[in-house]
Every structure is written in structure tokens, then in C-alpha cells.
Design a protein around this motif. Structure first.
Motif, PDB file in Angstrom:
ATOM      1  N   THR A  72       5.900  -2.047   0.853  1.00  0.00           N
ATOM      2  CA  THR A  72       4.911  -0.974   1.037  1.00  0.00           C
ATOM      3  C   THR A  72       3.870  -1.370   2.080  1.00  0.00           C
ATOM      4  OG1 THR A  72       5.177  -0.536  -1.320  1.00  0.00           O
ATOM      5  CG2 THR A  72       3.335   0.548  -0.220  1.00  0.00           C
ATOM      6  N   THR A  73       3.368  -2.584   1.931  1.00  0.00           N
ATOM      7  CA  THR A  73       2.336  -3.085   2.838  1.00  0.00           C
ATOM      8  C   THR A  73       2.838  -3.080   4.282  1.00  0.00           C
ATOM      9  OG1 THR A  73       1.665  -4.551   1.023  1.00  0.00           O
ATOM     10  CG2 THR A  73       0.744  -5.023   3.208  1.00  0.00           C
ATOM     11  N   GLY A 123       7.641  -6.313  -5.049  1.00  0.00           N
ATOM     12  CA  GLY A 123       6.556  -7.267  -4.856  1.00  0.00           C
ATOM     13  C   GLY A 123       6.640  -8.081  -3.571  1.00  0.00           C
ATOM     14  N   ARG A 181       0.277  -7.637 -10.929  1.00  0.00           N
ATOM     15  CA  ARG A 181       0.626  -6.223 -11.004  1.00  0.00           C
ATOM     16  C   ARG A 181       0.786  -5.781 -12.465  1.00  0.00           C
ATOM     17  NH1 ARG A 181       5.778  -4.121  -7.470  1.00  0.00           N
ATOM     18  NH2 ARG A 181       4.400  -4.082  -5.667  1.00  0.00           N
TER      19      ARG A 181
HETATM   20  P1  DAT Z   1       6.560  -3.965  -2.599  1.00  0.00           P
HETATM   21  O1  DAT Z   1       6.305  -2.647  -1.914  1.00  0.00           O
HETATM   22  O2  DAT Z   1       7.697  -4.713  -1.985  1.00  0.00           O
HETATM   23  O3  DAT Z   1       6.681  -3.862  -4.084  1.00  0.00           O
HETATM   24  P2  DAT Z   1       3.770  -4.518  -1.926  1.00  0.00           P
HETATM   25  O4  DAT Z   1       3.677  -4.123  -0.499  1.00  0.00           O
HETATM   26  O5  DAT Z   1       3.243  -3.568  -2.948  1.00  0.00           O
HETATM   27  O6  DAT Z   1       5.278  -4.908  -2.308  1.00  0.00           O
HETATM   28  O7  DAT Z   1       3.060  -5.932  -2.032  1.00  0.00           O
HETATM   29  C1  DAT Z   1       2.846  -6.585  -3.286  1.00  0.00           C
HETATM   30  C2  DAT Z   1       1.537  -7.349  -3.237  1.00  0.00           C
HETATM   31  O8  DAT Z   1       1.627  -8.421  -2.318  1.00  0.00           O
HETATM   32  C3  DAT Z   1       0.354  -6.514  -2.748  1.00  0.00           C
HETATM   33  O9  DAT Z   1      -0.768  -6.921  -3.506  1.00  0.00           O
HETATM   34  C4  DAT Z   1       0.159  -6.909  -1.310  1.00  0.00           C
HETATM   35  C5  DAT Z   1       0.669  -8.324  -1.269  1.00  0.00           C
HETATM   36  N1  DAT Z   1       1.353  -8.688  -0.021  1.00  0.00           N
HETATM   37  C6  DAT Z   1       2.343  -8.004   0.579  1.00  0.00           C
HETATM   38  N2  DAT Z   1       2.767  -8.629   1.687  1.00  0.00           N
HETATM   39  C7  DAT Z   1       2.040  -9.764   1.791  1.00  0.00           C
HETATM   40  C8  DAT Z   1       2.007 -10.852   2.717  1.00  0.00           C
HETATM   41  N3  DAT Z   1       2.826 -10.922   3.792  1.00  0.00           N
HETATM   42  N4  DAT Z   1       1.122 -11.836   2.502  1.00  0.00           N
HETATM   43  C9  DAT Z   1       0.280 -11.790   1.449  1.00  0.00           C
HETATM   44  N5  DAT Z   1       0.271 -10.800   0.531  1.00  0.00           N
HETATM   45  C10 DAT Z   1       1.131  -9.805   0.697  1.00  0.00           C
END
Ligand code: DAT
Length: 178
Positions: free
Chosen positions: A24-25, A20, A116
Motif C-alpha cells: 500500500t505504502t 505487511g 497492526r
Molecule cells: P501492505 O499493503 O503490504 O499490507 P503496508 O503498506 O500497509 O503493507 O505497510 C505495513 C506497515 O509497514 C506500515 O506501517 C508502513 C510500514 N512500511 C511499509 N514499507 C516500509 C518500508 N520500506 N520501510 C519501513 N516501513 C515500511
């Protein structure tokens, strides 16, 4: 940045941290910006069924770490991989030139994991994992301290800054090593 030309050596980057935090992002955005290849170890394991049993307590399959390593070895020795996983102590240390541990404030992480669909124990365990900085300590125990960096990952501005900084680092690494 232009795509890698195939002859250039590029670094392998590890993105780790509690589920979280935004691995991934960040990983996908970085791949677009740098031309490196994004790999989610969780997706790789799912696709190849790289599991060895089931963890009843945590209600999730147990990763077969040896098979994950076998699966990735060739691509890692080619270089230019961005690897995303919420664990980091079982990868060969030599794979990575730099390790980023993403960090998110408890309240922000709680909300992300709740939306999630995580509930009760899973939610508590993951937020505690972040509070105890479990992944940061795991990274420090597994890699040379000089290559381990923590990155705040709370806001879109954090994301933008992280993409920017890692892209610059990558471009410099490619210049220095080719
Ligand atoms: P992970 O891959 O570490 O489990 P993710 O990329 O799926 O995490 O991100 C989890 C959620 O948070 C997703 O809805 C996108 C959001 N998110 C990720 N990075 C962020 C940021 N820097 N600021 C705001 N929201 C963010």
C-alpha cells in the motif's frame, strides 16, 4: 512526472507480497510520482462486497475472484493501473507488464503485523508465508519469469529506492510504447 495526458498508453503494474510488506505504502507513493492509478484489491472487494463466503479457519471473508476480475477488466485494458494484492495467481496474465514481489525480513514483518494488531495464528501464518516465499513462488508460476522482480522492503531507504526505480521503468515504458 507530469500526469498522463490521457492519450498515452501506460503499463499495468502488479505489487504483491505477504500482508505487511509495504504494498500500500509503495503503491500510493508510486501513483503520486508516476500519474498511474493505485488500486487496492482488498479495498475494492470490501467496497463492492466481492466475497463468496467466509473462511472460519483464517477468520476472513473469501474473495470472489471472478467478480474482482469482472470489476477490473475495463480499467486494466485502459492501462496505467498499479494493482496491490497479497495474491496473484487468479489475475489474467495478460493484464500486467511487470510484477513486483515485495520482501521483508521476518523480524521486521513480525513487528509490523504485531503493531497492526495481528495475534497468534494470523501472525504466525503470515510470517511463515514470507519465510516460505509463498508469494514469490506464486508469481513465478503465474507470470513469465522475466517480468517478476523481488524488491527488499525493510527500511525507508528501500521504499525510496523502489519508488525511484519503478518510476524510471514506467517512464521508459511509456516512451517505448507511445
Ligand atoms: P501492505 O499493503 O503490504 O499490507 P503496508 O503498506 O500497509 O503493507 O505497510 C505495513 C506497515 O509497514 C506500515 O506501517 C508502513 C510500514 N512500511 C511499509 N514499507 C516500509 C518500508 N520500506 N520501510 C519501513 N516501513 C515500511
Amino acid at each position: 512526472m507530469a500526469a498522463l495526458n490521457g492519450f498515452q498508453k501506460a503499463p499495468n503494474i502488479l505489487l504483491t507480497g505477504t500482508p505487511g510488506v509495504g504494498k500500500t505504502t509503495l503503491g500510493k507513493e508510486l501513483a503520486e510520482r508516476t500519474g498511474l492509478t493505485y488500486i487496492s484489491v482488498s479495498d475494492l472487494a470490501k467496497e463492492g462486497e466481492l466475497y463468496e463466503g467466509y473462511d472460519e479457519e483464517y477468520d476472513c471473508p473469501v474473495l470472489d475472484e471472478d467478480r474482482v476480475i469482472d470489476e477490473l477488466e475495463d480499467r486494466m485494458s485502459t492501462g496505467g493501473m498499479i494493482v496491490d494484492y497479497h495474491g496473484c495467481d487468479f489475475f489474467p496474465e495478460r493484464w500486467f507488464q511487470i510484477v513486483f514481489v515485495l520482501r521483508t525480513d521476518n523480524t521486521v514483518l513480525y513487528e509490523r503485523l504485531e503493531s497492526r494488531g495481528y495475534t497468534d495464528k494470523k501472525l504466525q501464518d503470515n510470517v511463515q508465508c514470507e519465510i516460505f516465499q509463498t508469494l514469490y513462488e506464486e508469481a513465478l508460476e503465474s507470470y513469465k519469469q522475466e517480468i517478476v522482480y523481488q524488491l527488499p522492503s525493510n527500511t525507508p531507504e528501500d521504499l525510496e529506492r523502489n519508488v525511484e526505480q519503478i518510476t524510471l521503468w514506467t517512464q521508459q515504458w511509456i516512451k517505448d510504447n507511445n
